[in-house]
Design a protein around this motif. Structure first.
Motif, PDB file in Angstrom:
ATOM      1  N   TRP A  45       0.823  -1.206   0.000  1.00 33.98           N
ATOM      2  CA  TRP A  45       0.000   0.000   0.000  1.00 33.98           C
ATOM      3  C   TRP A  45       0.857   1.256   0.000  1.00 33.98           C
ATOM      4  O   TRP A  45       0.517   2.248  -0.650  1.00 33.98           O
ATOM      5  CB  TRP A  45      -0.946  -0.002   1.206  1.00 33.98           C
ATOM      6  CG  TRP A  45      -2.208  -0.767   0.971  1.00 33.98           C
ATOM      7  CD1 TRP A  45      -2.581  -1.952   1.524  1.00 33.98           C
ATOM      8  CD2 TRP A  45      -3.257  -0.403   0.064  1.00 33.98           C
ATOM      9  NE1 TRP A  45      -3.793  -2.362   1.030  1.00 33.98           N
ATOM     10  CE2 TRP A  45      -4.240  -1.425   0.136  1.00 33.98           C
ATOM     11  CE3 TRP A  45      -3.462   0.674  -0.781  1.00 33.98           C
ATOM     12  CZ2 TRP A  45      -5.404  -1.389  -0.616  1.00 33.98           C
ATOM     13  CZ3 TRP A  45      -4.625   0.707  -1.547  1.00 33.98           C
ATOM     14  CH2 TRP A  45      -5.582  -0.301  -1.452  1.00 33.98           C
ATOM     15  N   ARG A  46       1.969   1.228   0.721  1.00 33.46           N
ATOM     16  CA  ARG A  46       2.879   2.385   0.696  1.00 33.46           C
ATOM     17  C   ARG A  46       3.434   2.593  -0.707  1.00 33.46           C
ATOM     18  O   ARG A  46       3.570   3.725  -1.179  1.00 33.46           O
ATOM     19  CB  ARG A  46       4.017   2.196   1.705  1.00 33.46           C
ATOM     20  CG  ARG A  46       3.587   2.306   3.165  1.00 33.46           C
ATOM     21  CD  ARG A  46       4.790   2.463   4.088  1.00 33.46           C
ATOM     22  NE  ARG A  46       5.671   1.304   4.038  1.00 33.46           N
ATOM     23  CZ  ARG A  46       5.531   0.227   4.799  1.00 33.46           C
ATOM     24  NH1 ARG A  46       4.515   0.149   5.645  1.00 33.46           N
ATOM     25  NH2 ARG A  46       6.383  -0.776   4.705  1.00 33.46           N
TER      26      ARG A  46
ATOM     27  N   GLY B 182       5.712  -1.511  -4.282  1.00 36.96           N
ATOM     28  CA  GLY B 182       4.376  -2.094  -4.409  1.00 36.96           C
ATOM     29  C   GLY B 182       4.233  -3.086  -5.533  1.00 36.96           C
ATOM     30  O   GLY B 182       3.199  -3.751  -5.633  1.00 36.96           O
ATOM     31  N   GLY B 183       5.253  -3.202  -6.383  1.00 34.52           N
ATOM     32  CA  GLY B 183       5.161  -4.089  -7.534  1.00 34.52           C
ATOM     33  C   GLY B 183       4.653  -3.345  -8.752  1.00 34.52           C
ATOM     34  O   GLY B 183       3.755  -2.510  -8.646  1.00 34.52           O
ATOM     35  N   ILE B 184       5.248  -3.638  -9.916  1.00 30.98           N
ATOM     36  CA  ILE B 184       4.875  -2.916 -11.130  1.00 30.98           C
ATOM     37  C   ILE B 184       3.400  -3.128 -11.461  1.00 30.98           C
ATOM     38  O   ILE B 184       2.696  -2.199 -11.853  1.00 30.98           O
ATOM     39  CB  ILE B 184       5.766  -3.371 -12.309  1.00 30.98           C
ATOM     40  CG1 ILE B 184       7.225  -2.982 -12.047  1.00 30.98           C
ATOM     41  CG2 ILE B 184       5.292  -2.766 -13.619  1.00 30.98           C
ATOM     42  CD1 ILE B 184       8.195  -3.465 -13.104  1.00 30.98           C
ATOM     43  N   ALA B 185       2.902  -4.356 -11.280  1.00 31.63           N
ATOM     44  CA  ALA B 185       1.519  -4.647 -11.645  1.00 31.63           C
ATOM     45  C   ALA B 185       0.529  -3.893 -10.768  1.00 31.63           C
ATOM     46  O   ALA B 185      -0.419  -3.284 -11.261  1.00 31.63           O
ATOM     47  CB  ALA B 185       1.261  -6.148 -11.555  1.00 31.63           C
ATOM     48  N   ARG B 186       0.781  -3.911  -9.446  1.00 30.83           N
ATOM     49  CA  ARG B 186      -0.177  -3.291  -8.538  1.00 30.83           C
ATOM     50  C   ARG B 186      -0.021  -1.784  -8.484  1.00 30.83           C
ATOM     51  O   ARG B 186      -0.981  -1.042  -8.689  1.00 30.83           O
ATOM     52  CB  ARG B 186      -0.018  -3.880  -7.130  1.00 30.83           C
ATOM     53  CG  ARG B 186      -0.902  -3.193  -6.109  1.00 30.83           C
ATOM     54  CD  ARG B 186      -0.911  -3.907  -4.785  1.00 30.83           C
ATOM     55  NE  ARG B 186      -1.764  -3.214  -3.828  1.00 30.83           N
ATOM     56  CZ  ARG B 186      -2.199  -3.736  -2.705  1.00 30.83           C
ATOM     57  NH1 ARG B 186      -1.870  -4.965  -2.384  1.00 30.83           N
ATOM     58  NH2 ARG B 186      -2.975  -3.054  -1.890  1.00 30.83           N
ATOM     59  N   ALA B 187       1.185  -1.304  -8.214  1.00 29.42           N
ATOM     60  CA  ALA B 187       1.398   0.140  -8.095  1.00 29.42           C
ATOM     61  C   ALA B 187       1.148   0.831  -9.422  1.00 29.42           C
ATOM     62  O   ALA B 187       0.715   1.991  -9.456  1.00 29.42           O
ATOM     63  CB  ALA B 187       2.820   0.419  -7.606  1.00 29.42           C
ATOM     64  N   GLY B 188       1.401   0.135 -10.520  1.00 29.84           N
ATOM     65  CA  GLY B 188       1.184   0.735 -11.828  1.00 29.84           C
ATOM     66  C   GLY B 188      -0.269   1.055 -12.101  1.00 29.84           C
ATOM     67  O   GLY B 188      -0.582   1.874 -12.972  1.00 29.84           O
ATOM     68  N   GLN B 189      -1.191   0.439 -11.361  1.00 29.53           N
ATOM     69  CA  GLN B 189      -2.606   0.720 -11.556  1.00 29.53           C
ATOM     70  C   GLN B 189      -2.965   2.165 -11.207  1.00 29.53           C
ATOM     71  O   GLN B 189      -3.987   2.675 -11.677  1.00 29.53           O
ATOM     72  CB  GLN B 189      -3.448  -0.235 -10.711  1.00 29.53           C
ATOM     73  CG  GLN B 189      -3.346  -1.681 -11.155  1.00 29.53           C
ATOM     74  CD  GLN B 189      -4.279  -2.588 -10.370  1.00 29.53           C
ATOM     75  OE1 GLN B 189      -5.438  -2.250 -10.143  1.00 29.53           O
ATOM     76  NE2 GLN B 189      -3.791  -3.741  -9.959  1.00 29.53           N
ATOM     77  N   THR B 190      -2.148   2.831 -10.411  1.00 28.13           N
ATOM     78  CA  THR B 190      -2.429   4.227 -10.079  1.00 28.13           C
ATOM     79  C   THR B 190      -2.422   5.107 -11.320  1.00 28.13           C
ATOM     80  O   THR B 190      -3.039   6.171 -11.340  1.00 28.13           O
ATOM     81  CB  THR B 190      -1.395   4.767  -9.075  1.00 28.13           C
ATOM     82  OG1 THR B 190      -0.076   4.634  -9.633  1.00 28.13           O
ATOM     83  CG2 THR B 190      -1.455   4.000  -7.774  1.00 28.13           C
TER      84      THR B 190
END
Length: 315
Positions: free
Chosen positions: A31-32, A264-272
């Motif tokens: 989440w951070r 956060g990981g490219i897949a997850r954080a990239g969703q922003t």
């Protein structure tokens, strides 16, 4: 022969945690990372309006290259204060060269020329809205992965949505500005992918700092030459726009962005990055007074939906 029975230790027998369970603290770290990536997206969302302001007083080539020269000064200062070598390790030079080509030269040059050629900020925001899917596709190919069919179907639908939008806005044909925006899209996707990979081993601020310093022997002389040979009519707005793309879009925004991708990981954080087109549309309306119709909004939402599917199919 009697088989030997191995009795596990007492603490192992009582450990009922599934093997795939998320380690303690990993969820908070993810989440951070997402929040940091969101700060980067917020910074990037103002890039197109700032570029438009900057080009009111400066040559588009000067804006495209000069922003990296300005950012290089700030990056070198950060590295010197942190007592970190100005140049990256030789083993990573190829990857940094890819980032230089994509992020320092490709995206600023193609996107700036597209805006100069007549593409509105809202139009550019919709086309570049496919960037998260393009970045994910580059990351997949770079990592040698092969995601589910839904991932590629979603990428294809996003590309179809962008094509339909550009054709409808261009009177049935693709304009030169649209081709430039596609070049900007691909350049950023490649640069983001390499930067995200390096940020797993190197802090994000060092990745972008090394990139800018490595490019300085090209960006600084070109900037000086363009400043001496092009017509400059600086105003408060153009100076503010140039400062924004140089310090925020080209440098400061990448610090939380790369750090967020690594954490956060490219897949997850990239969703922003799904929010970037809508934020850019908001800035275009508030800062430039651009009015856009239902077609632009529908295209932006269609692209957002397609990109969301790519991220879900990959993560």
């Amino acid at each position: 022969m009697v088989p030997t029975v191995v009795v596990p230790p007492r603490e192992a027998r009582h450990d009922r945690r599934p093997t795939g369970a998320v380690p303690p603290g990993a969820q908070g770290r993810a989440w951070r990372g997402t929040l940091l990536a969101g700060l980067g997206v917020l910074a990037f969302s103002g890039s197109f309006p700032a570029t438009v302001f900057a080009m009111e007083g400066f040559d588009p080539y000067l804006v495209a290259v000069g922003r990296a020269a300005v950012a290089a000064v700030a990056a070198a200062a950060f590295l010197l204060v942190a007592r970190v070598p100005l140049l990256p390790p030789r083993s990573h030079l190829r990857s940094y060269g890819v980032i230089v080509a994509g992020v320092v030269f490709g995206f600023p040059l193609f996107s700036g020329l597209a805006l100069y050629a007549g593409a509105s900020t809202s139009h550019a925001a919709v086309v570049i809205g496919l960037l998260p899917a393009a970045t994910a596709a580059c990351a997949v190919l770079r990592a040698g992965e092969w995601p589910r069919a839904l991932f590629w179907v979603s990428c294809g639908l996003g590309a179809v949505s962008i094509t339909a939008f550009t054709l409808s806005m261009g009177g049935g044909h693709v304009t030169g500005a649209d081709l430039l925006l596609v070049g900007a899209l691909l350049s950023a996707a490649v640069g983001y992918t390499e930067g995200g990979r390096l940020a797993r081993e190197t802090p994000g601020w060092r990745v972008i700092s090394h990139t800018l310093v490595l490019a300085a022997p090209l960006t600084v002389p070109i900037t000086v030459a363009l400043a001496l040979t092009t017509d400059m009519r600086p105003t408060a707005a153009s100076l503010a726009g140039f400062a924004y793309v140089g310090l925020v879009s080209m440098f400061l925004g990448f610090i939380p962005w790369y750090a967020g991708l690594a954490m956060g990981g490219i897949a997850r954080a990239g969703q922003t990055q799904l929010a970037q087109p809508l934020l850019t549309l908001l800035w275009a309306w508030l800062l430039l007074g651009e009015l856009f119709g239902a077609v632009t909004i529908a295209a932006a939402l269609a692209v957002l939906a397609c990109v969301a599917l790519t991220q879900r199919a990959r993560s």
